[in-house]
Design an enzyme around this catalytic site. Structure first.
Site, PDB file in Angstrom:
ATOM      1  N   LYS A 192      -4.677  32.733 -24.347  1.00 49.34           N
ATOM      2  CA  LYS A 192      -4.393  31.524 -24.459  1.00 49.34           C
ATOM      3  C   LYS A 192      -5.359  30.282 -24.510  1.00 49.34           C
ATOM      4  O   LYS A 192      -5.517  29.336 -25.469  1.00 49.34           O
ATOM      5  CB  LYS A 192      -3.093  30.868 -23.386  1.00 49.34           C
ATOM      6  CG  LYS A 192      -2.698  29.527 -23.551  1.00 49.34           C
ATOM      7  CD  LYS A 192      -1.581  29.336 -22.716  1.00 49.34           C
ATOM      8  CE  LYS A 192      -1.722  29.494 -21.144  1.00 49.34           C
ATOM      9  NZ  LYS A 192      -2.585  28.365 -20.523  1.00 49.34           N
ATOM     10  N   THR A 193      -5.948  30.166 -23.566  1.00 46.94           N
ATOM     11  CA  THR A 193      -7.023  29.155 -23.533  1.00 46.94           C
ATOM     12  C   THR A 193      -8.035  29.290 -24.561  1.00 46.94           C
ATOM     13  O   THR A 193      -8.531  28.307 -25.058  1.00 46.94           O
ATOM     14  CB  THR A 193      -7.813  29.187 -21.895  1.00 46.94           C
ATOM     15  OG1 THR A 193      -6.514  29.069 -21.118  1.00 46.94           O
ATOM     16  CG2 THR A 193      -8.812  27.931 -21.906  1.00 46.94           C
ATOM     17  N   ASP A 196      -0.742  22.422 -24.144  1.00 50.01           N
ATOM     18  CA  ASP A 196      -0.862  23.846 -23.576  1.00 50.01           C
ATOM     19  C   ASP A 196       0.192  23.644 -22.382  1.00 50.01           C
ATOM     20  O   ASP A 196       1.024  22.847 -21.904  1.00 50.01           O
ATOM     21  CB  ASP A 196      -1.979  23.545 -22.681  1.00 50.01           C
ATOM     22  CG  ASP A 196      -2.385  25.167 -21.878  1.00 50.01           C
ATOM     23  OD1 ASP A 196      -1.687  26.034 -22.378  1.00 50.01           O
ATOM     24  OD2 ASP A 196      -3.094  24.982 -20.931  1.00 50.01           O
ATOM     25  N   GLU A 197       0.813  24.975 -22.142  1.00 49.87           N
ATOM     26  CA  GLU A 197       1.956  25.196 -21.196  1.00 49.87           C
ATOM     27  C   GLU A 197       3.223  24.489 -21.470  1.00 49.87           C
ATOM     28  O   GLU A 197       3.896  23.858 -20.698  1.00 49.87           O
ATOM     29  CB  GLU A 197       1.657  25.022 -19.675  1.00 49.87           C
ATOM     30  CG  GLU A 197       0.304  25.651 -19.166  1.00 49.87           C
ATOM     31  CD  GLU A 197       0.657  27.186 -19.051  1.00 49.87           C
ATOM     32  OE1 GLU A 197       1.560  27.630 -19.295  1.00 49.87           O
ATOM     33  OE2 GLU A 197      -0.310  27.831 -18.402  1.00 49.87           O
ATOM     34  N   GLN A 214       7.442  32.612 -18.814  1.00 54.78           N
ATOM     35  CA  GLN A 214       6.609  32.194 -17.687  1.00 54.78           C
ATOM     36  C   GLN A 214       7.144  30.709 -17.280  1.00 54.78           C
ATOM     37  O   GLN A 214       6.261  30.041 -16.658  1.00 54.78           O
ATOM     38  CB  GLN A 214       5.193  32.285 -17.973  1.00 54.78           C
ATOM     39  CG  GLN A 214       4.857  33.542 -18.306  1.00 54.78           C
ATOM     40  CD  GLN A 214       3.094  33.834 -18.446  1.00 54.78           C
ATOM     41  OE1 GLN A 214       2.407  33.281 -17.611  1.00 54.78           O
ATOM     42  NE2 GLN A 214       2.637  33.878 -19.562  1.00 54.78           N
ATOM     43  N   ARG A 238      -0.169  39.005 -12.806  1.00 55.73           N
ATOM     44  CA  ARG A 238      -1.310  38.411 -12.227  1.00 55.73           C
ATOM     45  C   ARG A 238      -2.401  39.672 -12.165  1.00 55.73           C
ATOM     46  O   ARG A 238      -3.624  39.486 -11.775  1.00 55.73           O
ATOM     47  CB  ARG A 238      -1.221  37.706 -11.047  1.00 55.73           C
ATOM     48  CG  ARG A 238      -0.294  36.535 -10.741  1.00 55.73           C
ATOM     49  CD  ARG A 238      -0.744  35.605 -12.179  1.00 55.73           C
ATOM     50  NE  ARG A 238       0.144  35.737 -13.226  1.00 55.73           N
ATOM     51  CZ  ARG A 238      -0.225  35.432 -14.616  1.00 55.73           C
ATOM     52  NH1 ARG A 238      -1.095  34.740 -14.470  1.00 55.73           N
ATOM     53  NH2 ARG A 238       0.656  35.399 -15.357  1.00 55.73           N
TER      54      ARG A 238
END
Length: 666
Positions: free
Chosen positions: A30-31, A218-219, A249, A607
């Site tokens: 994503k980043t 973002d997010e 998420q 994670r």
């Protein structure tokens, strides 16, 4: 442009016009996509950096994106020109420019949660609300919810759900008036006041909506109602908005996040292009597939099929272990970590992800017994330590003469004989003379006859101190002023005198030394010859430091809650307490909110890169009583069972060869 972008990633990067929704699964890069998209706009399409806005939720994420962008553009001037920040930092930036339009002075202050609570206590006293019956902190939290969703003030279901909400509604206006009198804003105001300005002033809206031709968020699954409206207004002119997120998420509903924002994006914006990033580059396929089976049980989600190309090797994958109780669960975890350490695994590659903070105690004890270094992420932050807040309180009152909350904090700290009676007399005189409290402090000599000899003596000493500090604040450089402040106030001597023991005193004194370091290493220090302009920026940056900031995990096992673990990754992860009532949490079960718990478990699973160990205590203690548990329903939903790791079976010949090789090296 990176040639290694996948086809979906490249589509997300190069689809720049109109509304774009990027569903970015866990570990899907994503980043990387966001930073490459900015770079593509600048280098590929010739967009001016100042016309690009990228908003995220934490300072850490913003810093990481900025660093990646520097690397991609290889041009600091271009990368620095992009507005890349948190929602709150963006609001603060706009309000600093438009402060007159909201009726505030230029030197307004951002109140911390402590300062908000202290002010609320004053408001409660004025409004005859019992501080014994109602918590100031709880009322401030309820007001925060109402600020971010004004419709709650009209919702009977919210107002009657508990008395605190009703009282908060009653104190809403008095609290806001008290904040304004003190030229103070709280964190919510940075969004809500900016939002009101954009809604009600077409010229201001056009100014910023015209400036930002391309907007990225973002997010997006973590946005609340106010943040949704914020970005919608900012994108109202050019309509080029790209949001990136993952409804699977969305785990922060308890602090106002609304998963509906991402699920309803197609309804809220026109001609939406949807891109799905479904390949997980972080974890092995067994972990990704298992997490996918679990989250598929949520009914309200956008369908997606996440996958991983990497398969687990021998000893990798997922293991479910049952232990008698939480103590044995923690001891087993410690033993496994010690075994892994002997095999060459680093401590900082391991995390214990707990559902609730109380679970950390067992692991803190076990790890201490086994000599395993660890860090509990989410403890006190540096600027939240009392001694640091005391120093900042002195600085804040010098910056903002309206700031009564911080004046009350330090008027008798360190102790200088100003008791509660003298303090109340002081503020009473200030009100009756229609003087700001700080004005009365500075000009105390004129009014000292209004006080008793003893009161005048102690208040006169404080007045002399503040006037000394004020003079240095305007003339000395930031480091000189800091040293002068610490010395003249006597804070260090007070710590030596009043600390519970020498160790506590040492820690506190070390923190004060670290404050000097924070000043001396601040990147803006060379720009400022005197303390005032430096600290005007410094204290607001301190206020913007959020819970996303964490201490170094280098060389330590991380113990962290699932909520705090989002955005992190580890080679090996333990998830303890996987029983009904533990994970999912008993409150979620009672409130029929298991969907969010399932998303939280999905975050915890993903994670792990290579190894995931889920442990289930057969009994748990509750207020001195022991009770039996049932395995979490998520075990069955994930189709998990058994005690063995997945991946190919361990080859005994290879294992013996590895052991012999290790012996030869030793």
């Amino acid at each position: 442009m990176d040639k290694n972008l996948s086809a979906p990633q490249e589509k997300a990067v190069k689809t720049t016009e109109g509304a774009v929704l990027v569903f970015a699964g866990a570990g899907s890069g994503k980043t990387r996509v966001i930073t490459h998209r900015i770079a593509w706009l600048v280098e590929g399409k010739g967009v001016s950096p100042e016309n690009i806005l990228a908003v995220t939720f934490t300072n850490k994420a913003a810093r990481e994106m900025r660093e990646r962008l520097h690397s991609l553009l290889d041009d600091e001037e271009k990368s620095s020109g992009v507005t890349l920040c948190t929602f709150h930092a963006l609001g603060l930036s706009i309000l600093h420019k438009e402060y007159e339009k909201i009726g505030y002075p230029a030197d307004f202050t951002i109140y911390s949660p402590y300062e908000q609570s202290e002010l609320m206590k004053r408001v409660m006293a004025d409004e005859k609300v019992s501080s014994e019956r109602f918590s100031a902190q709880a009322i401030v939290a309820a007001i925060s919810k109402m600020k971010n969703d004004p419709s709650l003030r009209e919702k009977t279901s919210f107002l009657v759900s508990n008395l605190t909400n009703a009282v908060a509604n009653r104190l809403f206006e008095p609290y806001c008036r008290a904040m304004k009198v003190r030229a103070a804003l709280d964190f919510d105001d940075l969004i809500t006041l900016t939002l009101d300005l954009l809604k009600n002033d077409d010229a201001v809206r056009m100014k910023y909506a015209s400036k930002y031709k391309y907007i990225m968020v973002d997010e997006y699954q973590d946005t609340n109602h106010a943040q949704f409206e914020f970005v919608k207004l900012l994108s109202s002119v050019h309509k080029n908005i790209c949001v990136v997120g993952d409804d699977d998420q969305s785990i922060y509903s308890w602090r106002g996040a609304n998963v509906e924002n991402i699920l309803n994006f197609e309804r809220d914006f026109e001609n939406v292009t949807i891109v799905k990033l479904e390949e997980n580059y972080r974890s092995i396929s067994e972990i990704v597939d298992t997490a996918g089976k679990l989250i598929a049980h949520n009914s309200k989600r956008s369908p997606k099929k996440c996958f991983a190309s990497k398969n687990g090797e021998a000893g990798e994958g997922i293991k479910v272990v049952r232990k008698h109780n939480e103590k044995e669960e923690a001891e087993f975890t410690a033993q496994e970590i010690m075994r892994w350490k002997s095999e060459g695994i680093k401590y900082n590659d391991v995390a214990v992800i707990v559902r609730a903070n109380f679970q950390t105690r067992f692991f803190e004890v076990a790890f201490s017994q086994f000599g395993i270094p660890f860090v509990v992420v989410g403890g006190s932050r540096f600027f939240e330590n009392k001694e640091i807040k005391d120093i900042l309180a002195y600085i804040r009152i010098l910056l903002n003469p309206h700031d009564e909350i911080n004046l009350r904090r330090i008027i008798n700290y360190p102790a200088r004989g100003i008791g509660s009676g003298t303090m109340e007399k002081f503020f009473s005189v200030s009100a009756s003379m229609k003087l700001l409290p700080m004005q009365l402090v500075e000009d105390f000599g004129i009014y000292k006859t209004l006080f008793s000899t003893e009161q005048a003596s102690s208040l006169g000493g404080f007045s002399a101190l503040i006037n000394e500090l004020k003079q240095k604040f305007e003339s000395a450089d930031p480091l000189q002023f800091t040293a002068f402040l610490v010395k003249q106030t006597g804070i260090e001597n007070e710590i030596r005198k009043s600390a519970e023991n020498e160790d506590v005193a040492r820690i506190k004194l070390d923190n004060i030394s670290a404050f000097f370091d924070a000043v001396s290493t601040d990147p803006s220090l060379p720009e400022h010859k005197t303390a005032r302009p430096f600290f005007a920026r410094f204290v607001n940056n301190v206020s913007l430091l959020g819970s996303g900031e964490e201490e170094s995990r280098e060389g330590k096992v991380t113990i962290i809650t699932a909520h705090s673990a989002k955005g992190l990754e580890f080679e090996r992860v333990f998830i303890p307490g996987f029983y009904q009532g533990g994970f999912p949490n008993h409150l979620a079960i009672e409130e029929f909110n298991v969907d969010e718990e399932r998303r939280l478990a999905y975050v915890a699973f993903t994670r792990a890169r290579k190894r995931l160990v889920i442990t289930i205590p057969e009994t748990v203690s509750f207020r001195g009583n022991t009770r039996k548990t049932e395995p979490s329903v998520f075990i069955k939903e994930s189709e998990l069972n058994g005690e063995k790791y997945g991946g190919p079976p361990i080859d005994p010949n290879k294992m013996i060869e590895a052991m012999l090789a290790k012996l030869r090296k030793g």
